[in-house]
Design a protein around this motif. Structure first.
Motif, PDB file in Angstrom:
ATOM      1  N   ALA A 100     108.602 -83.747   5.472  1.00 48.71           N
ATOM      2  CA  ALA A 100     109.582 -84.304   4.547  1.00 48.71           C
ATOM      3  C   ALA A 100     110.839 -83.454   4.539  1.00 48.71           C
ATOM      4  CB  ALA A 100     108.991 -84.389   3.144  1.00 48.71           C
ATOM      5  N   ALA A 101     111.994 -84.123   4.566  1.00 47.98           N
ATOM      6  CA  ALA A 101     113.281 -83.433   4.526  1.00 47.98           C
ATOM      7  C   ALA A 101     114.182 -84.178   3.553  1.00 47.98           C
ATOM      8  CB  ALA A 101     113.924 -83.405   5.912  1.00 47.98           C
ATOM      9  N   PRO A 102     115.082 -83.486   2.865  1.00 44.62           N
ATOM     10  CA  PRO A 102     116.010 -84.179   1.960  1.00 44.62           C
ATOM     11  C   PRO A 102     116.960 -85.079   2.735  1.00 44.62           C
ATOM     12  CG  PRO A 102     116.567 -81.851   2.146  1.00 44.62           C
ATOM     13  CD  PRO A 102     115.280 -82.021   2.856  1.00 44.62           C
ATOM     14  N   PHE A 103     117.193 -86.271   2.202  1.00 42.87           N
ATOM     15  CA  PHE A 103     118.048 -87.260   2.859  1.00 42.87           C
ATOM     16  C   PHE A 103     119.113 -87.702   1.867  1.00 42.87           C
ATOM     17  CE2 PHE A 103     119.128 -91.639   4.076  1.00 42.87           C
ATOM     18  CZ  PHE A 103     119.454 -91.457   5.423  1.00 42.87           C
ATOM     19  N   GLN A 104     120.369 -87.553   2.239  1.00 42.19           N
ATOM     20  CA  GLN A 104     121.481 -87.976   1.390  1.00 42.19           C
ATOM     21  C   GLN A 104     121.778 -89.446   1.670  1.00 42.19           C
ATOM     22  OE1 GLN A 104     125.656 -86.649   2.089  1.00 42.19           O
ATOM     23  NE2 GLN A 104     125.386 -85.577   0.134  1.00 42.19           N
ATOM     24  N   LEU A 105     121.470 -90.297   0.701  1.00 45.99           N
ATOM     25  CA  LEU A 105     121.580 -91.743   0.869  1.00 45.99           C
ATOM     26  C   LEU A 105     122.950 -92.238   0.428  1.00 45.99           C
ATOM     27  CD1 LEU A 105     119.810 -94.366   1.449  1.00 45.99           C
ATOM     28  CD2 LEU A 105     119.589 -94.493  -1.030  1.00 45.99           C
ATOM     29  N   ARG A 118     113.672 -87.630  -0.693  1.00 45.67           N
ATOM     30  CA  ARG A 118     112.846 -87.108   0.398  1.00 45.67           C
ATOM     31  C   ARG A 118     112.617 -88.196   1.427  1.00 45.67           C
ATOM     32  NH1 ARG A 118     108.073 -83.617  -1.020  1.00 45.67           N
ATOM     33  NH2 ARG A 118     107.078 -85.386  -0.111  1.00 45.67           N
ATOM     34  N   ALA A 119     112.555 -87.822   2.709  1.00 45.69           N
ATOM     35  CA  ALA A 119     112.388 -88.808   3.766  1.00 45.69           C
ATOM     36  C   ALA A 119     111.525 -88.244   4.888  1.00 45.69           C
ATOM     37  CB  ALA A 119     113.742 -89.244   4.321  1.00 45.69           C
ATOM     38  N   PHE A 120     110.744 -89.134   5.498  1.00 46.09           N
ATOM     39  CA  PHE A 120     109.945 -88.838   6.675  1.00 46.09           C
ATOM     40  C   PHE A 120     110.470 -89.669   7.838  1.00 46.09           C
ATOM     41  CE2 PHE A 120     106.838 -87.596   3.466  1.00 46.09           C
ATOM     42  CZ  PHE A 120     106.277 -86.467   4.022  1.00 46.09           C
ATOM     43  N   VAL A 121     110.182 -89.199   9.028  1.00 43.41           N
ATOM     44  CA  VAL A 121     110.476 -89.968  10.235  1.00 43.41           C
ATOM     45  C   VAL A 121     109.172 -90.182  10.972  1.00 43.41           C
ATOM     46  CG1 VAL A 121     111.677 -89.987  12.446  1.00 43.41           C
ATOM     47  CG2 VAL A 121     112.809 -89.062  10.437  1.00 43.41           C
ATOM     48  N   LYS A 122     108.830 -91.436  11.296  1.00 40.48           N
ATOM     49  CA  LYS A 122     107.586 -91.717  11.997  1.00 40.48           C
ATOM     50  C   LYS A 122     107.604 -91.089  13.389  1.00 40.48           C
ATOM     51  CE  LYS A 122     105.944 -95.829   9.585  1.00 40.48           C
ATOM     52  NZ  LYS A 122     105.450 -97.204   9.734  1.00 40.48           N
ATOM     53  N   ASP A 123     106.411 -90.892  13.929  1.00 43.19           N
ATOM     54  CA  ASP A 123     106.264 -90.136  15.175  1.00 43.19           C
ATOM     55  C   ASP A 123     107.078 -90.715  16.324  1.00 43.19           C
ATOM     56  OD1 ASP A 123     104.560 -88.423  13.890  1.00 43.19           O
ATOM     57  OD2 ASP A 123     102.750 -89.473  14.522  1.00 43.19           O
ATOM     58  N   VAL A 137     116.012 -98.734   9.412  1.00 41.12           N
ATOM     59  CA  VAL A 137     115.107 -99.421   8.496  1.00 41.12           C
ATOM     60  C   VAL A 137     114.080 -98.416   7.992  1.00 41.12           C
ATOM     61  CG1 VAL A 137     113.381-101.243   8.267  1.00 41.12           C
ATOM     62  CG2 VAL A 137     115.426-101.626   9.667  1.00 41.12           C
ATOM     63  N   ALA A 138     113.945 -98.363   6.674  1.00 43.38           N
ATOM     64  CA  ALA A 138     113.016 -97.416   6.062  1.00 43.38           C
ATOM     65  C   ALA A 138     112.194 -98.127   4.998  1.00 43.38           C
ATOM     66  CB  ALA A 138     113.768 -96.242   5.439  1.00 43.38           C
ATOM     67  N   GLN A 139     110.951 -97.713   4.893  1.00 42.72           N
ATOM     68  CA  GLN A 139     110.072 -98.225   3.844  1.00 42.72           C
ATOM     69  C   GLN A 139     110.130 -97.278   2.652  1.00 42.72           C
ATOM     70  OE1 GLN A 139     105.989 -98.642   5.005  1.00 42.72           O
ATOM     71  NE2 GLN A 139     105.399 -99.754   3.169  1.00 42.72           N
ATOM     72  N   TRP A 140     110.354 -97.829   1.474  1.00 43.37           N
ATOM     73  CA  TRP A 140     110.433 -97.025   0.260  1.00 43.37           C
ATOM     74  C   TRP A 140     109.070 -97.015  -0.418  1.00 43.37           C
ATOM     75  CZ3 TRP A 140     112.626 -93.451  -2.487  1.00 43.37           C
ATOM     76  CH2 TRP A 140     112.403 -93.374  -3.846  1.00 43.37           C
ATOM     77  N   LYS A 141     108.561 -95.814  -0.684  1.00 47.31           N
ATOM     78  CA  LYS A 141     107.297 -95.650  -1.391  1.00 47.31           C
ATOM     79  C   LYS A 141     107.553 -94.757  -2.590  1.00 47.31           C
ATOM     80  CE  LYS A 141     104.478 -95.998   2.790  1.00 47.31           C
ATOM     81  NZ  LYS A 141     103.449 -95.332   3.630  1.00 47.31           N
ATOM     82  N   GLY A 142     107.381 -95.296  -3.764  1.00 44.84           N
ATOM     83  CA  GLY A 142     107.662 -94.503  -4.956  1.00 44.84           C
ATOM     84  C   GLY A 142     107.004 -95.077  -6.171  1.00 44.84           C
ATOM     85  N   GLY A 143     107.254 -94.441  -7.282  1.00 47.07           N
ATOM     86  CA  GLY A 143     106.736 -94.883  -8.565  1.00 47.07           C
ATOM     87  C   GLY A 143     107.668 -94.436  -9.657  1.00 47.07           C
ATOM     88  N   THR A 155     109.667 -91.665  -1.651  1.00 44.40           N
ATOM     89  CA  THR A 155     109.836 -91.219  -0.275  1.00 44.40           C
ATOM     90  C   THR A 155     110.307 -92.367   0.594  1.00 44.40           C
ATOM     91  OG1 THR A 155     108.028 -89.647  -0.578  1.00 44.40           O
ATOM     92  CG2 THR A 155     108.697 -90.112   1.676  1.00 44.40           C
ATOM     93  N   LEU A 156     111.280 -92.090   1.445  1.00 39.81           N
ATOM     94  CA  LEU A 156     111.709 -93.032   2.475  1.00 39.81           C
ATOM     95  C   LEU A 156     110.984 -92.701   3.769  1.00 39.81           C
ATOM     96  CD1 LEU A 156     115.578 -93.165   1.897  1.00 39.81           C
ATOM     97  CD2 LEU A 156     114.009 -95.084   1.654  1.00 39.81           C
ATOM     98  N   VAL A 157     110.358 -93.695   4.380  1.00 38.22           N
ATOM     99  CA  VAL A 157     109.674 -93.508   5.661  1.00 38.22           C
ATOM    100  C   VAL A 157     110.414 -94.351   6.699  1.00 38.22           C
ATOM    101  CG1 VAL A 157     107.513 -93.698   6.922  1.00 38.22           C
ATOM    102  CG2 VAL A 157     107.487 -93.142   4.486  1.00 38.22           C
ATOM    103  N   PHE A 158     111.136 -93.677   7.597  1.00 35.53           N
ATOM    104  CA  PHE A 158     111.968 -94.387   8.567  1.00 35.53           C
ATOM    105  C   PHE A 158     111.116 -94.954   9.689  1.00 35.53           C
ATOM    106  CE2 PHE A 158     115.449 -92.173   6.499  1.00 35.53           C
ATOM    107  CZ  PHE A 158     116.467 -93.111   6.601  1.00 35.53           C
TER     108      PHE A 158
END
Length: 769
Positions: A100-105, A118-123, A137-143, A155-158
């Motif tokens: 996870a790395a900080p991402f400025q949106l 916070r954001a991840f990049v898929k393999d 395109v990123a999937q947002w997972k949060g609560g 978390t954004l998962v790109f």
């Protein structure tokens, strides 16, 4: 009152106290406070007393923090939908290849929401350079976490990512420059890049969990974060450079202060570094004016300035530790030096001069370490549950290496602009220093007893003991020194012995159920009235995260647990037994109980191996088995006796446990399916239960209506991970729970859930968030 401290120190303490009242969660009516502020002109006209000024500082802190909290609660990042897929644009602030790395949106989320997340990049997605504009395109997972940190709201998962786009802010892009420096570090230091980035750029995403743990265990974690030590090195380099170039003392100090601020702002202004730069600025002003700077006044002024800019930083561990350590250096060190250094440096007068210098340096460094460590010990123990006993000697060994490495790193980066080969050659020398640093830290961390766990209840006891000692010394100040010490020791010992007894008497005999927040998995603790523990499941484990190591064991150690009477593994799925091996490795366990369903999965085999090596008993759970601990009865309701039926899978073999204490009952269902729950509901051992652990994390395959009708729970706890890919808990299940009148609590939103129960059936619920 202010004879021994400047007035600004008391004002800073009052302002910080006002901020703390709000930041720690208290709600105060603003109208009376506004009325007090309206009286300010009268106070100023009549030359108010110092106590009135302190009151005004306190009220100002309350209002400032209230405004901060209201603004943060309205942050759009906290109200985003829990799941969604969006086309977003922005840039990474750190290297995304390490996790996870900080991402400025900049754009793409609903309602035009922007900010840092916070954001991840898929393999399979290429990792961009930090600071480069990207879109994808990123999937947002949060609560929703109304009282949480907006940057950690989800978390954004790109899934796709491309470079390109225009930054919304014109001018020089410092983030892009920082990204290029980070990429250059990875080219010059391929083996030690994560450690180098942590030492000079305050980016710790790539530092392995094992190395971070070693720094923490050895008491040198402050060297891994950008702090006053690092800023002092930078300022010292700039001062020396200015004098070498023939600049005057005044110009050199201005250059050092300005340069340190430039560096601190460039890396993102961590609290400790900003505090150091602020104090350095006050010192520089004093040197320019030719007047001395009072260290405590400079420290207090720095605290007020930072709290005005961000009142919420008061709750940050880094802020608390930074100012506590600096306060120790400012207030405690002079007293220790005047008492312990009066007799010289410990060497005979005819000893060589270098021995005298070395002795003074070593004793001064040791006193500085003691002075900075003493005020931080309660904070470290409270937040992390453990204290390093080797911190001072380890710091004395590691600090010179860091002091040599930082100039070497900066020199190699500058040299790489004009001579690549020379920069790489210099980097090899720096890597040797870093290897020595890592070896020293890891060696100290492996020493038995280098770090000890501290139960949380020890901390208020220690504070009570300290207060009792201070009062005793105050009352007997006219007696002889020997008598005073003896009475003070007796007062401290009495406070230590009586404090836990007082807590136990007022709390009364009670049962505790603790539903730990371990992510997508289960871990439930049962604590008997006399402090005996049973753990039901141990959470998940993976290459990056072990719930047993990171959550379960630290919690038990902080609570003073010496071992477990039983570890119940409901079934051999990874999200329930992943952390079991770590628990068995760190704590003695009398018995491990599971459904007796062998599994070839690695977590199960590891737990089996640890139990065998530690001498823990292993037995099969079956319907009718009971365990009693200090009046708490645990009944196994499922699975049935051996060969009574063949389960369709691991979930249907789940151990279901009913917990009884006086008039109170709770039901822990593991991942049992609706078929199992219906059979349990028809059995004779099930009745009303005030609390139920919802089956299978709120999946629609569990929580049968028949079981809910039979138990009629008042509280339903769902152990679930934030933004999980299964969609747990299912809305249908949540609606079903609410229809039976249950209060639904979720670990993804509420954090760890603690339920304290009395024998008469009354109970109190406390949530972590």
């Amino acid at each position: 009152m202010t004879a021994w401290l400047p007035p600004v120190v008391w004002l800073a303490a009052a302002y910080a106290s006002g901020c703390g009242v709000v930041v720690l969660g208290a709600t105060l009516p603003p109208a009376p406070l506004l009325l007090v502020l309206a009286l300010l002109p009268i106070w100023l006209f009549k030359r108010p007393s110092f106590s009135a000024t302190l009151w005004f500082a306190f009220v100002s802190g309350v209002l400032s923090a209230s405004s901060w909290r209201s603004e943060r609660a309205r942050d759009c990042r906290l109200s985003l939908p829990e799941r969604g897929r969006y086309r977003v644009a922005g840039r990474f602030l750190g290297y995304a290849g390490d996790g996870a790395a900080p991402f400025q949106l900049w754009s793409g989320l609903p309602g035009g929401c922007t900010g840092t997340l916070r954001a991840f990049v898929k393999d399979r997605v290429s990792v961009p350079e930090p600071g480069v504009p990207v879109h994808g395109v990123a999937q947002w997972k949060g609560g929703r976490r109304p009282d949480g940190d907006p940057e950690r709201a989800g978390t954004l998962v790109f899934e796709t990512l491309r470079e390109g786009g225009q930054a919304p802010s014109p001018g020089m892009d410092l983030l892009r420059l920082r990204g290029r420096i980070q990429s250059r570090i990875r080219e010059i230091y391929p083996e030690r890049a994560p450690l180098v980035e942590a030492l000079v750029l305050a980016r710790k995403e790539g530092v392995s969990v094992e190395l971070r743990e070693s720094f923490a265990l050895s008491g040198t974690a402050h060297l891994l974060a950008i702090s006053g030590f690092h800023v002092g090195i930078i300022a010292g380099l700039l001062l020396s450079l200015g004098r070498l170039m023939g600049a005057s003392r005044r110009v050199s100090w201005v250059t050092a202060a300005a340069g340190s601020w430039g560096y601190v702002l460039f890396i993102g202004a961590p609290p400790a570094a900003a505090r150091a730069s602020t104090i350095l600025s006050f010192v520089a002003i004093g040197r320019i004016r030719g007047s001395p700077t009072v260290p405590s006044a400079a420290l207090a002024s720095a605290a007020v300035m930072l709290l005005i800019l961000d009142p919420g930083s008061l709750a940050a561990v880094g802020f608390q530790l930074s100012f506590a350590g600096a306060a120790g250096l400012t207030l405690i060190r002079p007293a220790l030096e005047s008492r312990w250094l009066r007799g010289g440096d410990g060497w005979r007068s005819d000893a060589p001069a270098w021995l005298h210098r070395a002795g003074r340096t070593l004793r001064g460094a040791t006193l500085a370490g003691v002075s900075a460590t003493l005020p931080t010990l309660p904070l470290v123990a409270w937040h992390f549950g453990r204290v390093s006993l080797a911190g001072i000697p380890a710091t004395l060994m590691a600090s010179p290496m860091v002091a040599l490495a930082i100039p070497g790193i900066l020199s190699s980066l500058l040299l790489s602009l004009i001579h690549e080969s020379g920069a790489r050659l210099l980097a090899r020398g720096v890597e040797l220093i870093l290897a020595c640093l890592v070896g020293t830290v890891e060696g100290v961390a492996r020493i038995p007893g280098a770090s000890v766990w501290v139960p949380q209840w020890w901390i208020p006891v220690a504070l009570i003991a300290g207060a009792a000692t201070a009062v005793a010394l105050r009352m007997i100040r006219d007696l002889g020194s020997t008598v005073r010490r003896w009475i003070a020791a007796q007062a401290a010992a009495a406070a230590v012995m009586l404090a836990p007894l007082t807590v136990a008497v007022f709390a009364g005999p009670s049962l505790e159920l603790v539903f730990l927040d371990v992510g997508q998995g289960d871990a439930v603790l049962v604590r008997s009235p006399r402090g005996r523990w049973v753990l039901v499941d141990a959470g998940p484990a993976s290459d990056r995260y072990d719930a047993g190591e990171r959550v379960v064991v630290p919690y038990l150690k902080r609570r003073g647990a010496r071992g477990l009477d039983a570890l119940i593994l409901t079934h051999p799925d990874q999200d329930h037994i992943g952390g079991a091996a770590a628990v068995l490795r760190h704590l003695p366990v009398d018995a491990v109980i599971d459904p007796g369903l062998p599994a070839g999965k690695d977590p199960y085999l590891q737990a089996l191996s640890e139990a065998r090596s530690r001498g823990s008993g292993w037995m099969r759970a079956q319907q009718g088995r009971e365990m009693e601990l200090d009046g708490v009865r645990l009944d196994v309701l499922h699975p049935p006796a051996m060969n009574a039926e063949d389960p369709e899978g691991f979930n249907d073999a789940s151990v279901v446990v009913a917990v009884h204490f006086g008039e109170f009952s709770a039901l822990l269902t593991g991942d049992a399916s609706v078929h199992v729950e219906r059979r349990i509901a028809q059995g004779a051992g099930v009745g009303p239960a005030q609390v139920i652990k919802v089956g299978h994390h709120g999946s629609r395959t569990s929580s049968a209506w028949e079981l809910l009708e039979a138990t009629r729970p008042e509280v339903a706890v769902i152990s679930v991970g934030r933004g999980n890919r299964y969609g747990h808990p299912h809305p249908e299940v949540v609606d079903r729970l609410r229809r039976v009148g249950a209060r639904v609590l979720r670990t993804d939103r509420n954090g760890t859930v603690t339920i304290r129960v009395r024998r008469d059936g009354s109970y109190r619920v406390r949530v972590g968030r």
